[in-house]
Design a protein around this motif. Structure first.
Motif, PDB file in Angstrom:
ATOM      1  N   VAL A   1     -54.086 -44.292 -18.355  1.00 47.95           N
ATOM      2  CA  VAL A   1     -53.291 -43.212 -17.765  1.00 47.95           C
ATOM      3  C   VAL A   1     -53.665 -43.020 -16.300  1.00 47.95           C
ATOM      4  CG1 VAL A   1     -52.864 -40.721 -17.804  1.00 47.95           C
ATOM      5  CG2 VAL A   1     -52.883 -42.003 -19.936  1.00 47.95           C
ATOM      6  N   GLY A   2     -54.963 -43.006 -16.027  1.00 44.81           N
ATOM      7  CA  GLY A   2     -55.411 -42.838 -14.651  1.00 44.81           C
ATOM      8  C   GLY A   2     -54.967 -43.979 -13.751  1.00 44.81           C
ATOM      9  N   LEU A   3     -55.088 -45.209 -14.256  1.00 47.59           N
ATOM     10  CA  LEU A   3     -54.701 -46.372 -13.456  1.00 47.59           C
ATOM     11  C   LEU A   3     -53.207 -46.386 -13.180  1.00 47.59           C
ATOM     12  CD1 LEU A   3     -55.432 -49.059 -12.126  1.00 47.59           C
ATOM     13  CD2 LEU A   3     -55.158 -50.160 -14.359  1.00 47.59           C
ATOM     14  N   THR A   4     -52.392 -46.215 -14.234  1.00 47.40           N
ATOM     15  CA  THR A   4     -50.938 -46.235 -14.044  1.00 47.40           C
ATOM     16  C   THR A   4     -50.467 -45.048 -13.212  1.00 47.40           C
ATOM     17  OG1 THR A   4     -50.723 -45.116 -16.199  1.00 47.40           O
ATOM     18  CG2 THR A   4     -50.469 -47.516 -16.161  1.00 47.40           C
ATOM     19  N   GLY A   5     -51.160 -43.896 -13.337  1.00 47.69           N
ATOM     20  CA  GLY A   5     -50.799 -42.744 -12.513  1.00 47.69           C
ATOM     21  C   GLY A   5     -51.045 -43.006 -11.040  1.00 47.69           C
ATOM     22  N   LEU A   6     -52.185 -43.597 -10.726  1.00 44.75           N
ATOM     23  CA  LEU A   6     -52.486 -43.928  -9.334  1.00 44.75           C
ATOM     24  C   LEU A   6     -51.491 -44.943  -8.787  1.00 44.75           C
ATOM     25  CD1 LEU A   6     -56.394 -44.154  -9.366  1.00 44.75           C
ATOM     26  CD2 LEU A   6     -54.982 -42.400  -8.274  1.00 44.75           C
ATOM     27  N   ILE A   7     -51.129 -45.932  -9.600  1.00 46.83           N
ATOM     28  CA  ILE A   7     -50.152 -46.937  -9.159  1.00 46.83           C
ATOM     29  C   ILE A   7     -48.797 -46.283  -8.919  1.00 46.83           C
ATOM     30  CG2 ILE A   7     -48.891 -49.006  -9.847  1.00 46.83           C
ATOM     31  CD1 ILE A   7     -51.382 -49.932 -11.316  1.00 46.83           C
ATOM     32  N   THR A   8     -48.397 -45.374  -9.821  1.00 47.96           N
ATOM     33  CA  THR A   8     -47.122 -44.681  -9.652  1.00 47.96           C
ATOM     34  C   THR A   8     -47.091 -43.882  -8.358  1.00 47.96           C
ATOM     35  OG1 THR A   8     -46.806 -44.504 -12.048  1.00 47.96           O
ATOM     36  CG2 THR A   8     -45.560 -42.987 -10.663  1.00 47.96           C
ATOM     37  N   LEU A   9     -48.148 -43.110  -8.117  1.00 50.79           N
ATOM     38  CA  LEU A   9     -48.218 -42.324  -6.887  1.00 50.79           C
ATOM     39  C   LEU A   9     -48.213 -43.221  -5.651  1.00 50.79           C
ATOM     40  CD1 LEU A   9     -50.921 -39.714  -7.979  1.00 50.79           C
ATOM     41  CD2 LEU A   9     -48.471 -39.281  -7.685  1.00 50.79           C
ATOM     42  N   SER A  10     -48.901 -44.350  -5.734  1.00 50.95           N
ATOM     43  CA  SER A  10     -48.963 -45.269  -4.593  1.00 50.95           C
ATOM     44  C   SER A  10     -47.622 -45.931  -4.336  1.00 50.95           C
ATOM     45  CB  SER A  10     -50.034 -46.331  -4.837  1.00 50.95           C
ATOM     46  OG  SER A  10     -51.303 -45.751  -5.007  1.00 50.95           O
ATOM     47  N   LEU A  11     -46.946 -46.355  -5.409  1.00 53.81           N
ATOM     48  CA  LEU A  11     -45.660 -47.036  -5.254  1.00 53.81           C
ATOM     49  C   LEU A  11     -44.617 -46.122  -4.627  1.00 53.81           C
ATOM     50  CD1 LEU A  11     -45.418 -49.006  -8.622  1.00 53.81           C
ATOM     51  CD2 LEU A  11     -45.672 -49.986  -6.344  1.00 53.81           C
ATOM     52  N   TRP A  12     -44.472 -44.918  -5.204  1.00 51.05           N
ATOM     53  CA  TRP A  12     -43.458 -44.012  -4.656  1.00 51.05           C
ATOM     54  C   TRP A  12     -43.866 -43.509  -3.266  1.00 51.05           C
ATOM     55  CZ3 TRP A  12     -38.642 -43.388  -6.325  1.00 51.05           C
ATOM     56  CH2 TRP A  12     -37.878 -42.365  -5.749  1.00 51.05           C
ATOM     57  N   GLY A  13     -45.165 -43.324  -3.058  1.00 49.56           N
ATOM     58  CA  GLY A  13     -45.629 -42.933  -1.730  1.00 49.56           C
ATOM     59  C   GLY A  13     -45.329 -44.004  -0.700  1.00 49.56           C
ATOM     60  N   ASP A  14     -45.497 -45.278  -1.083  1.00 51.64           N
ATOM     61  CA  ASP A  14     -45.173 -46.375  -0.180  1.00 51.64           C
ATOM     62  C   ASP A  14     -43.677 -46.450   0.073  1.00 51.64           C
ATOM     63  OD1 ASP A  14     -45.748 -48.916   1.273  1.00 51.64           O
ATOM     64  OD2 ASP A  14     -44.614 -49.797  -0.384  1.00 51.64           O
ATOM     65  N   LEU A  15     -42.877 -46.242  -0.990  1.00 50.42           N
ATOM     66  CA  LEU A  15     -41.423 -46.251  -0.833  1.00 50.42           C
ATOM     67  C   LEU A  15     -40.977 -45.134   0.096  1.00 50.42           C
ATOM     68  CD1 LEU A  15     -38.707 -47.484  -1.730  1.00 50.42           C
ATOM     69  CD2 LEU A  15     -38.730 -45.917  -3.664  1.00 50.42           C
ATOM     70  N   PHE A  16     -41.604 -43.964  -0.030  1.00 58.38           N
ATOM     71  CA  PHE A  16     -41.240 -42.830   0.817  1.00 58.38           C
ATOM     72  C   PHE A  16     -41.646 -43.070   2.266  1.00 58.38           C
ATOM     73  CE2 PHE A  16     -42.652 -38.859   2.832  1.00 58.38           C
ATOM     74  CZ  PHE A  16     -41.449 -38.167   2.870  1.00 58.38           C
ATOM     75  N   SER A  17     -42.894 -43.502   2.468  1.00 60.06           N
ATOM     76  CA  SER A  17     -43.390 -43.648   3.834  1.00 60.06           C
ATOM     77  C   SER A  17     -42.704 -44.786   4.583  1.00 60.06           C
ATOM     78  CB  SER A  17     -44.902 -43.873   3.819  1.00 60.06           C
ATOM     79  OG  SER A  17     -45.222 -45.065   3.111  1.00 60.06           O
ATOM     80  N   SER A  18     -42.346 -45.849   3.871  1.00 59.63           N
ATOM     81  CA  SER A  18     -41.757 -47.018   4.537  1.00 59.63           C
ATOM     82  C   SER A  18     -40.250 -46.889   4.745  1.00 59.63           C
ATOM     83  CB  SER A  18     -42.051 -48.287   3.734  1.00 59.63           C
ATOM     84  OG  SER A  18     -41.473 -48.203   2.443  1.00 59.63           O
ATOM     85  N   LYS A  19     -39.561 -46.145   3.862  1.00 63.13           N
ATOM     86  CA  LYS A  19     -38.097 -46.100   3.960  1.00 63.13           C
ATOM     87  C   LYS A  19     -37.524 -44.699   3.834  1.00 63.13           C
ATOM     88  CE  LYS A  19     -37.200 -50.829   2.431  1.00 63.13           C
ATOM     89  NZ  LYS A  19     -36.395 -51.700   1.544  1.00 63.13           N
ATOM     90  N   LEU A  20     -37.833 -44.026   2.708  1.00 62.83           N
ATOM     91  CA  LEU A  20     -37.108 -42.811   2.369  1.00 62.83           C
ATOM     92  C   LEU A  20     -37.454 -41.627   3.255  1.00 62.83           C
ATOM     93  CD1 LEU A  20     -37.172 -42.988  -1.536  1.00 62.83           C
ATOM     94  CD2 LEU A  20     -35.426 -43.796   0.049  1.00 62.83           C
TER      95      LEU A  20
END
Length: 295
Positions: free
Chosen positions: A207-226
């Motif tokens: 749960v901790g690993l997938t949660g961190l990956i989820t936050l990182s992925l969407w954070g990267d999507l937001f910072s780079s494009k959205l």
């Protein structure tokens, strides 16, 4: 500490119950995060007039509202994340049907027939799982496609979007496993190691690993494009200037869910520490008892 050690029910069952409750709360936060439309929140205005726009959307649906000087009330529009197959990008479309969403995508991507957003009615389209419908069910001949007139940077990255969904779903699945193991251990003593405390640790670790990956992925999507290009018609056509774009509470609920997973593991760790302390006390009492006193 001594009172806690003497209370066998609290030692053996109570901490499992607490850990299960924390896991259950994490499930609620994660479910709310997936189902709400506030992963992205943004405000802007029309360049040529004093018309303001407010946008919020999540992983599947959203809403935008425009308001000008001549409007008696804000004008709402429904939004849907639309990802046609083979394009590698997604559009946050204002179309209310698959046909309209495809038409808007072709207009913005390939410069075809112009599409104008229609205001939302009282009977809004119900949310449906885009995990099942990741591609458009509209059959379009390959020969009808043309070269894109706008780049990928103006749309949402399909790979990051679908990967976010996958890891968020995995996170939810292992949260359910963690909660189930906690309550199972509260009512029985399992023999297998993987369905005991070790299994709870492993589930919460995933749960901790997938949660961190989820936050990182969407954070990267937001910072780079959205953060600058919201993947909607207004920003793709460069009609509106967005004054602010932020990550909404739906995104931060994933972090809250992650914190409760950590709290669940802390409860199990605290239980194990109490057991060790209790066993040491028992051994100490037995060893200090004079042998002659037993007879």
């Amino acid at each position: 500490m001594g009172i806690l050690v003497k209370n066998k029910f609290f030692l053996k069952k109570g901490m499992f119950i607490f850990a299960g409750v924390f896991s259950a709360i994490g499930i609620v936060f994660n479910s709310v995060a997936m189902g709400t439309d506030y992963w992205i929140v943004s405000k802007g205005s029309l360049s040529s007039s004093e018309t303001n726009i407010t946008i919020n959307y999540g992983l599947f649906n959203g809403r935008k509202t425009t308001e000008g000087q001549l409007d008696l009330a804000p004008v709402p529009y429904s939004l849907t994340v639309f990802c046609p197959g083979g394009e590698g990008v997604c559009l946050v479309s204002c179309g209310t049907t698959d046909v309209e969403q495809k038409q808007e995508f072709d207009y913005l991507r390939f410069g075809k027939t112009e599409y104008t957003c229609k205001r939302a009615t009282t009977a809004l389209k119900t949310s449906r799982s885009r995990l099942v419908q990741l591609t458009s069910d509209i059959s379009v001949k390959e020969a009808a496609r043309s070269e894109p007139v706008r780049g990928n940077d103006q749309f949402m990255d399909y790979g990051l979007w679908v990967t976010t969904l996958i890891f968020l779903s995995l996170m939810l699945a292992f949260q359910v496993i963690s909660a189930g193991l906690c309550f199972f251990n509260a009512v029985t003593v399992p023999i297998e190691m993987l369905i005991g405390p070790m299994g709870i640790y492993l589930a919460n670790g995933v749960v901790g690993l997938t949660g961190l990956i989820t936050l990182s992925l969407w954070g990267d999507l937001f910072s780079s494009k959205l953060s600058s290009e919201l993947a909607i018609q207004e920003t793709i056509l460069d009609v509106y200037r967005m004054s602010s774009s932020n990550l909404g509470y739906s995104y931060w609920f994933v972090l809250c869910s992650l914190i409760f997973a950590i709290a669940s593991s802390v409860c199990i760790r605290f239980r194990n520490s109490l057991r060790k302390f209790s066993n040491q006390n028992v051994v100490g009492v037995e060893s200090s008892t004079p042998g002659g006193m037993l007879y």
